[in-house]
Design an enzyme around this catalytic site. Structure first.
Site, PDB file in Angstrom:
ATOM      1  N   GLY A   1      46.476  51.487  41.610  1.00 45.37           N
ATOM      2  CA  GLY A   1      47.130  50.279  41.782  1.00 45.37           C
ATOM      3  C   GLY A   1      47.468  49.868  43.164  1.00 45.37           C
ATOM      4  O   GLY A   1      48.235  50.500  43.750  1.00 45.37           O
TER       5      GLY A   1
ATOM      6  N   GLU B   1      49.885  43.460  43.315  1.00 46.51           N
ATOM      7  CA  GLU B   1      51.205  43.166  42.856  1.00 46.51           C
ATOM      8  C   GLU B   1      51.299  41.619  42.905  1.00 46.51           C
ATOM      9  O   GLU B   1      50.316  40.909  43.124  1.00 46.51           O
ATOM     10  CB  GLU B   1      52.379  43.476  43.840  1.00 46.51           C
TER      11      GLU B   1
ATOM     12  N   ALA C   1      51.253  40.328  45.901  1.00 51.33           N
ATOM     13  CA  ALA C   1      50.194  41.008  46.764  1.00 51.33           C
ATOM     14  C   ALA C   1      48.883  41.279  46.117  1.00 51.33           C
ATOM     15  O   ALA C   1      48.543  42.181  45.468  1.00 51.33           O
ATOM     16  CB  ALA C   1      50.765  42.225  47.310  1.00 51.33           C
TER      17      ALA C   1
ATOM     18  N   ARG D   1      12.474  31.326  19.728  1.00 47.68           N
ATOM     19  CA  ARG D   1      13.129  29.834  19.446  1.00 47.68           C
ATOM     20  C   ARG D   1      12.039  28.739  19.725  1.00 47.68           C
ATOM     21  O   ARG D   1      11.543  28.788  20.571  1.00 47.68           O
ATOM     22  CB  ARG D   1      14.134  29.654  20.528  1.00 47.68           C
TER      23      ARG D   1
ATOM     24  N   GLU E   1      38.734  43.718  42.663  1.00 45.89           N
ATOM     25  CA  GLU E   1      38.321  44.462  44.105  1.00 45.89           C
ATOM     26  C   GLU E   1      37.991  43.433  45.019  1.00 45.89           C
ATOM     27  O   GLU E   1      36.940  43.788  46.202  1.00 45.89           O
ATOM     28  CB  GLU E   1      37.256  45.489  43.742  1.00 45.89           C
TER      29      GLU E   1
HETATM   30  C1  LIG Z   1      40.700  42.099  34.916  1.00 41.79           C
HETATM   31  C2  LIG Z   1      41.197  42.647  36.348  1.00 41.79           C
HETATM   32  C3  LIG Z   1      41.384  43.852  36.424  1.00 41.79           C
HETATM   33  C4  LIG Z   1      41.949  44.284  37.622  1.00 41.79           C
HETATM   34  N1  LIG Z   1      41.849  45.620  38.196  1.00 41.79           N
HETATM   35  C5  LIG Z   1      42.703  45.871  39.015  1.00 41.79           C
HETATM   36  C6  LIG Z   1      43.090  47.370  39.243  1.00 41.79           C
HETATM   37  O1  LIG Z   1      42.650  48.325  38.410  1.00 41.79           O
HETATM   38  N2  LIG Z   1      43.804  47.624  40.241  1.00 41.79           N
HETATM   39  C7  LIG Z   1      44.190  46.848  41.089  1.00 41.79           C
HETATM   40  O2  LIG Z   1      44.998  47.022  42.348  1.00 41.79           O
HETATM   41  N3  LIG Z   1      43.931  45.174  41.083  1.00 41.79           N
HETATM   42  C8  LIG Z   1      43.199  44.987  39.982  1.00 41.79           C
HETATM   43  N4  LIG Z   1      42.903  43.751  39.772  1.00 41.79           N
HETATM   44  C9  LIG Z   1      43.384  42.678  40.763  1.00 41.79           C
HETATM   45  C10 LIG Z   1      42.152  42.105  41.342  1.00 41.79           C
HETATM   46  O3  LIG Z   1      41.989  42.969  42.483  1.00 41.79           O
HETATM   47  C11 LIG Z   1      43.126  40.862  41.932  1.00 41.79           C
HETATM   48  O4  LIG Z   1      42.977  40.006  41.026  1.00 41.79           O
HETATM   49  C12 LIG Z   1      42.112  40.051  43.132  1.00 41.79           C
HETATM   50  O5  LIG Z   1      42.215  40.820  44.302  1.00 41.79           O
HETATM   51  C13 LIG Z   1      42.948  38.723  43.756  1.00 41.79           C
HETATM   52  O6  LIG Z   1      44.080  38.625  43.745  1.00 41.79           O
HETATM   53  P1  LIG Z   1      45.144  37.796  43.019  1.00 41.79           P
HETATM   54  O7  LIG Z   1      44.529  37.415  41.544  1.00 41.79           O
HETATM   55  O8  LIG Z   1      46.490  37.916  43.379  1.00 41.79           O
HETATM   56  O9  LIG Z   1      44.722  36.225  43.652  1.00 41.79           O
HETATM   57  P2  LIG Z   1      45.007  35.678  44.950  1.00 41.79           P
HETATM   58  O10 LIG Z   1      44.936  36.418  46.010  1.00 41.79           O
HETATM   59  O11 LIG Z   1      46.411  34.852  44.652  1.00 41.79           O
HETATM   60  O12 LIG Z   1      44.097  34.477  45.182  1.00 41.79           O
HETATM   61  C14 LIG Z   1      43.872  32.894  44.653  1.00 41.79           C
HETATM   62  C15 LIG Z   1      42.833  32.373  45.249  1.00 41.79           C
HETATM   63  O13 LIG Z   1      42.975  32.063  46.690  1.00 41.79           O
HETATM   64  C16 LIG Z   1      41.883  32.567  47.570  1.00 41.79           C
HETATM   65  N5  LIG Z   1      42.484  33.294  48.640  1.00 41.79           N
HETATM   66  C17 LIG Z   1      43.481  34.007  48.997  1.00 41.79           C
HETATM   67  N6  LIG Z   1      43.711  34.328  50.150  1.00 41.79           N
HETATM   68  C18 LIG Z   1      42.585  33.880  50.978  1.00 41.79           C
HETATM   69  C19 LIG Z   1      42.361  33.615  52.279  1.00 41.79           C
HETATM   70  N7  LIG Z   1      42.898  34.292  53.281  1.00 41.79           N
HETATM   71  N8  LIG Z   1      41.195  32.735  52.431  1.00 41.79           N
HETATM   72  C20 LIG Z   1      40.779  32.357  51.609  1.00 41.79           C
HETATM   73  N9  LIG Z   1      40.905  32.494  50.313  1.00 41.79           N
HETATM   74  C21 LIG Z   1      41.986  33.023  49.829  1.00 41.79           C
HETATM   75  C22 LIG Z   1      41.446  33.847  46.481  1.00 41.79           C
HETATM   76  O14 LIG Z   1      40.103  34.019  46.898  1.00 41.79           O
HETATM   77  C23 LIG Z   1      41.612  33.029  45.283  1.00 41.79           C
HETATM   78  O15 LIG Z   1      40.340  32.234  45.077  1.00 41.79           O
HETATM   79  C24 LIG Z   1      42.441  43.417  38.462  1.00 41.79           C
HETATM   80  C25 LIG Z   1      42.278  42.028  38.356  1.00 41.79           C
HETATM   81  C26 LIG Z   1      41.488  41.441  36.958  1.00 41.79           C
HETATM   82  C27 LIG Z   1      41.702  40.132  36.567  1.00 41.79           C
END
Ligand SMILES: Cc1cc2nc3c(=O)[nH]c(=O)nc-3n(C[C@H](O)[C@H](O)[C@H](O)COP(=O)(O)OP(=O)(O)OC[C@H]3O[C@@H](n4cnc5c(N)ncnc54)[C@H](O)[C@@H]3O)c2cc1C
Length: 381
Positions: free
Chosen positions: A124, A127, A130, A268, A363
């Site tokens: 994890g 957040e 975050a 098909r 990731e």
């Molecule tokens: C099914 C699933 C499993 C997961 N498993 C895990 C897990 O086991 N452990 C864990 O810790 N996390 C996990 N995650 C979390 C995942 O790593 C995050 O969802 C991901 O890193 C993106 O963070 P966010 O969803 O908050 O998006 P945000 O960071 O809010 O991003 C929203 C958009 O803004 C863009 N963006 C943000 N900052 C920038 C920047 N500086 N420059 C350009 N574009 C930007 C992003 O690319 C995206 O398009 C999981 C997510 C899902 C959906």
């Protein structure tokens, strides 16, 4: 030597293929619809030694290479991305963080349980506030005598409700920014941690994704994992390896969709002939096959570099970026080859189409991979 390794890998992959065909394929849609985690599959994967592939035998692992591991993830994901994702989070995130940064005592305490499948691991970092900006972690860990007390919550955690142990990142020194974040091993039957919201997802629905909530979660001081304040930096190293598994996951899903499209295009008939005789369909198939091969080669390059002990930050980001983006395109084209039948659940391709999107997000999103790659390019003299 290379021939021997290749023959060994072929034998392993054949075993994985047979396992996936008999134990996973018949149930894929049912697990997807019910959002049901396949506990029995993971119990058997543990028995067969596939939950600790990359760890040394002294910890119950199989002592295989990262190349082998990536190939196994591809093979499983070709049948079910959800199993591939859960396997990847267990192996290269949760378990590997303990292996790479744990003390000998921590390794001996946790890894045999994780490699045997007695326990599954979660990891994890993310957040609510975050995500991409993981350095913005809000969860805190405060020292209290011989314990650390954790408060906060982690979002989107794979294996959160099916795992028995998690590696969690928490702020131990707010003033130090990213260098004030530390990692902790937290057993999930600890009364101070509970599973919160279970996510209802577009794809990867048989994988378990939940919030983990910590309320005065007290862990022994010895559960600090790695150096105090090194948790964020260590997490980035763990992600360097993890991204190779997401690239392999993407290649596997793309391959599953491609193989389904190739098969369907021969069966098909329209306008009095199989649709594979139409040039438009042939171009789709040719592009898919070429891009999947290129993505696998990038993934293997990153895995080989990791096996050689190199820093793989850029190589793994390149593999993950390319593999996940082409996999989204490949599943879209595979669905198009199926016409209307691609849109219904009697055919496997609609699930590949839904599952694959996670690969451009988990990731680190594709945008973040580009930032990682550009930073590496620009830091070169
Ligand atoms: C099914 C699933 C499993 C997961 N498993 C895990 C897990 O086991 N452990 C864990 O810790 N996390 C996990 N995650 C979390 C995942 O790593 C995050 O969802 C991901 O890193 C993106 O963070 P966010 O969803 O908050 O998006 P945000 O960071 O809010 O991003 C929203 C958009 O803004 C863009 N963006 C943000 N900052 C920038 C920047 N500086 N420059 C350009 N574009 C930007 C992003 O690319 C995206 O398009 C999981 C997510 C899902 C959906």
């Amino acid at each position: 030597m290379t021939a021997t390794v290749t023959a060994e890998r072929q034998a392993i992959l054949q075993a994985v293929r047979e396992f996936a065909d008999t134990e996973i394929r018949p149930h894929v849609l049912e697990w997807d619809e019910k959002q049901e985690f396949p506990h029995e599959v993971f119990r058997k994967l543990g028995e067969l030694g596939f939950l600790g592939t990359i760890f040394p035998e002294e910890y119950g692992g199989a002592g295989l290479s990262y190349m082998d591991y990536a190939a196994i993830i591809e093979e499983v994901s070709c049948v079910d991305g959800s199993v591939g994702l859960a396997l990847a989070a267990h192996t290269s995130l949760g378990s590997n963080h303990i292996f790479e940064f744990g003390t000998e005592a921590q390794r001996r305490k946790y890894l045999p349980k994780l490699t045997s499948g007695e326990w599954l691991a979660a990891w994890g970092l993310t957040e609510a506030e975050a995500g991409s900006d993981s350095g913005g972690t809000k969860t805190t860990a405060v020292r209290d005598g011989e314990s650390w007390v954790l408060n906060g919550s982690k979002n989107f955690i794979t294996n959160a409700s099916v795992g028995r142990v998690a590696v969690l990142m928490a702020v131990t020194d707010r003033a130090a920014g990213r260098h004030g974040i530390s990692s902790f091993v937290v057993e999930l039957d600890n009364p101070g941690i509970r599973v919160g919201k279970k996510e209802n997802k577009l794809g990867m629905r048989a994988s378990d994704t939940c919030t983990l909530v910590m309320e005065d979660c007290r862990v022994p001081a010895g559960n600090l994992l790695g150096e105090l304040g090194a948790g964020w930096v260590n997490s980035m190293t763990v992600l360097d390896g993890g991204r190779i598994s997401i690239a392999a996951l993407a290649v596997g899903i793309a391959r599953g969709a491609f193989e389904a499209a190739l098969r369907y295009s021969k069966q098909r008939h329209q306008f009095g002939r199989p649709i594979c005789e139409f040039e438009a369909i042939q171009f789709y198939l040719a592009e898919m096959a070429t891009e999947i091969d290129a993505a696998r080669l990038l993934t293997q390059r990153a895995a080989a570099a990791k096996d050689a002990g190199e820093i793989v930050t850029r190589l793994s980001a390149q593999a993950k970026l390319y593999a996940s983006e082409i996999a989204v395109r490949a599943t879209d084209r595979a669905l198009q080859v199926h016409g209307g039948y691609g849109f219904i659940k009697d055919f496997p391709v609609e699930k590949f189409y839904r599952d694959v999107k996670l690969c451009t997000i988990g990731e680190g999103t594709s945008e973040i991979q580009k930032l990682v790659i550009a930073k590496s390019l620009l830091s070169e003299p």
